[in-house]
Design an enzyme around this catalytic site. Structure first.
Site, PDB file in Angstrom:
ATOM      1  N   THR A  12      43.184 -52.614  50.870  1.00 14.72           N
ATOM      2  CA  THR A  12      43.239 -53.525  50.839  1.00 14.72           C
ATOM      3  C   THR A  12      44.266 -54.777  50.600  1.00 14.72           C
ATOM      4  OG1 THR A  12      41.102 -53.159  49.584  1.00 14.72           O
ATOM      5  CG2 THR A  12      41.623 -55.516  49.330  1.00 14.72           C
ATOM      6  N   ASP A  56      43.276 -46.779  55.245  1.00 14.23           N
ATOM      7  CA  ASP A  56      42.510 -47.246  53.713  1.00 14.23           C
ATOM      8  C   ASP A  56      41.951 -45.536  53.268  1.00 14.23           C
ATOM      9  OD1 ASP A  56      39.159 -48.682  53.515  1.00 14.23           O
ATOM     10  OD2 ASP A  56      39.336 -46.657  52.553  1.00 14.23           O
ATOM     11  N   SER A  57      42.714 -45.731  51.957  1.00 13.47           N
ATOM     12  CA  SER A  57      42.212 -44.645  51.434  1.00 13.47           C
ATOM     13  C   SER A  57      41.304 -43.967  50.837  1.00 13.47           C
ATOM     14  CB  SER A  57      42.790 -45.156  49.521  1.00 13.47           C
ATOM     15  OG  SER A  57      41.811 -45.102  49.211  1.00 13.47           O
ATOM     16  N   SER A  58      40.358 -44.198  51.588  1.00 17.66           N
ATOM     17  CA  SER A  58      39.177 -42.429  52.135  1.00 17.66           C
ATOM     18  C   SER A  58      40.063 -41.567  52.724  1.00 17.66           C
ATOM     19  CB  SER A  58      38.479 -43.883  52.562  1.00 17.66           C
ATOM     20  OG  SER A  58      37.388 -44.457  52.028  1.00 17.66           O
ATOM     21  N   ASP A  89      40.334 -47.188  45.890  1.00 24.82           N
ATOM     22  CA  ASP A  89      39.231 -46.283  46.631  1.00 24.82           C
ATOM     23  C   ASP A  89      39.604 -44.455  46.018  1.00 24.82           C
ATOM     24  OD1 ASP A  89      37.230 -47.950  46.526  1.00 24.82           O
ATOM     25  OD2 ASP A  89      37.359 -46.796  49.235  1.00 24.82           O
ATOM     26  N   THR A 274      32.864 -31.964  31.978  1.00 21.93           N
ATOM     27  CA  THR A 274      31.894 -32.883  31.767  1.00 21.93           C
ATOM     28  C   THR A 274      31.096 -34.569  33.012  1.00 21.93           C
ATOM     29  OG1 THR A 274      30.234 -33.891  30.681  1.00 21.93           O
ATOM     30  CG2 THR A 274      32.984 -33.501  29.666  1.00 21.93           C
ATOM     31  N   GLN A 275      29.619 -34.347  33.006  1.00 23.38           N
ATOM     32  CA  GLN A 275      29.964 -35.338  34.027  1.00 23.38           C
ATOM     33  C   GLN A 275      29.776 -36.243  32.451  1.00 23.38           C
ATOM     34  OE1 GLN A 275      26.030 -34.231  35.157  1.00 23.38           O
ATOM     35  NE2 GLN A 275      26.426 -33.029  35.813  1.00 23.38           N
ATOM     36  N   CYS A 276      30.399 -36.566  31.368  1.00 21.96           N
ATOM     37  CA  CYS A 276      30.368 -37.548  30.951  1.00 21.96           C
ATOM     38  C   CYS A 276      31.473 -38.326  30.968  1.00 21.96           C
ATOM     39  CB  CYS A 276      30.366 -37.069  29.092  1.00 21.96           C
ATOM     40  SG  CYS A 276      28.305 -36.650  28.876  1.00 21.96           S
TER      41      CYS A 276
END
Ligand code: ASP
Length: 339
Positions: A12, A56-58, A89, A274-276
């Site tokens: 962007t 675009d960084s995707s 991103d 971990t998902q945390c």
């Protein structure tokens, strides 16, 4: 005079309003001084390398990480620091990957971008760019660079690259570093927190360009089926990042542990993160992670998903045996984890 190389990959930040069509189009960053006249007041020699086409960084890939690493390697002696302009991103992935590729980095590599294009009136791009350049140029009284590491600068905060995550797609504060303190903060003055910044390396820069992208991800949720787990554990990937619950816990069901065991027996490396967002994996803390430790699951401690995946790609790309990969995954290499 301080020399900085700006590497413009896209995102962007590099957009301006097309006066004829009225839409946002990428502008030629080599003409950056015309678009950001404030840069003229910085007493630096600035050079710009622009990717063509810009991205675009995707659409970022490990091959492009390697191209950036080669650019830094080939111009390392000619610049005091590097500023990489990148879409937000996947910026945290690129920052993490570069941290592993650039061993013994002794100069600042600062990634930045923006939430609003540089041509917009309320843009955050100018502040991000100008301060990123100042950070890349800052030296200690002994002449050594202040921040000899890969970092992300966004919204007045400097974060270690391999500790950063994109956390917000709307606010100017797009990035956070949940498990590691800020490296610097920009207010009226630029404050560097030296205790948290990596020391100047004792050896020469080594640039690693090989990686193995053939890794899998297993994100757990209550009720995940054996079919879904096997789709990853029995696949042809060579290593797996497993995102678990809390402090690294998983189901203790026999079928689940057997899937993991079979994958390990087939030579795969499985890393537990971990998902945390905050906190660390502690294998063996609960009964629900004791078996994982016994069968040889590797603790990823408090690594971000971005750091774990890129570190695994990097290590699997080196000519290492499995036990070395396992050992190094759980070892701090570039400040990416706390044991
Ligand atoms: N989609 C853009 C990118 O990552 C968003 C940004 O630049 O912030 O390239």
């Amino acid at each position: 005079m301080t020399s900085i190389l700006i590497i413009y990959t896209g995102g962007t930040i590099g957009m301006i309003n097309d006066p004829v069509k009225g839409d946002l189009v990428p502008f030629d960053f080599r003409q950056i001084r015309q678009n950001v006249p404030e840069l003229g007041r910085l007493d630096y020699n600035l050079e710009v390398y622009s990717f063509d086409p810009i991205l675009d960084s995707s659409n970022m890939t490990p091959d492009i990480w390697a191209q950036i690493a080669v650019l830094i390697r080939d111009s390392y002696g000619s610049y005091d620091g590097f500023v990489i302009l990148h879409g937000s991103d996947t910026m945290a992935f690129t920052a993490s990957a570069l941290s592993f590729m650039l061993e013994n980095l002794g100069k600042p590599v600062v990634l930045t971008g923006s939430q609003l294009p540089i041509g917009e009136i309320r843009t955050d791009a100018k502040e991000n760019l100008i301060t990123a350049l100042e950070i890349a140029a800052t030296k200690k009284p002994d002449g050594q660079p202040m921040v000899p590491e890969v970092c992300v600068y966004f919204d007045y905060q400097l974060l270690r690259g391999n500790r950063s995550i994109k956390y917000n797609s709307e606010k100017f504060e797009a990035f956070r570093s949940p498990n590691y303190p800020l490296l610097a903060e920009a207010g009226v003055t630029l404050s560097f927190f030296n205790n948290y910044i990596l020391p100047q390396p004792k050896h020469e820069l080594i640039v690693h360009l090989d990686y193995d992208p053939n890794i899998g991800v297993l994100k757990l949720y209550p009720g995940i089926s054996e079919l879904a787990v096997r789709a990853v554990t029995s696949s042809t990937v060579t290593a797996i990042v497993m995102e678990t619950f809390g402090s690294g816990n998983t189901s203790t069901a026999d079928w689940f542990i057997n899937c993991l065991q079979e994958a390990i027996d087939a030579g795969k490396v499985i890393v537990d993160i971990t998902q945390c967002q905050r906190g660390s994996v502690e294998l063996g803390m609960y009964q629900t992670s004791r078996r994982l430790k016994e069968i040889g699951i590797v603790s990823g401690y408090d690594m971000t998903f971005e750091a774990a995946t890129t570190k695994l790609m990097y290590l699997m790309g080196q000519q290492l045996n499995k036990s070395e990969v396992v050992r190094l995954m759980a070892t701090e290499l570039r400040g990416e984890l706390t044991t």
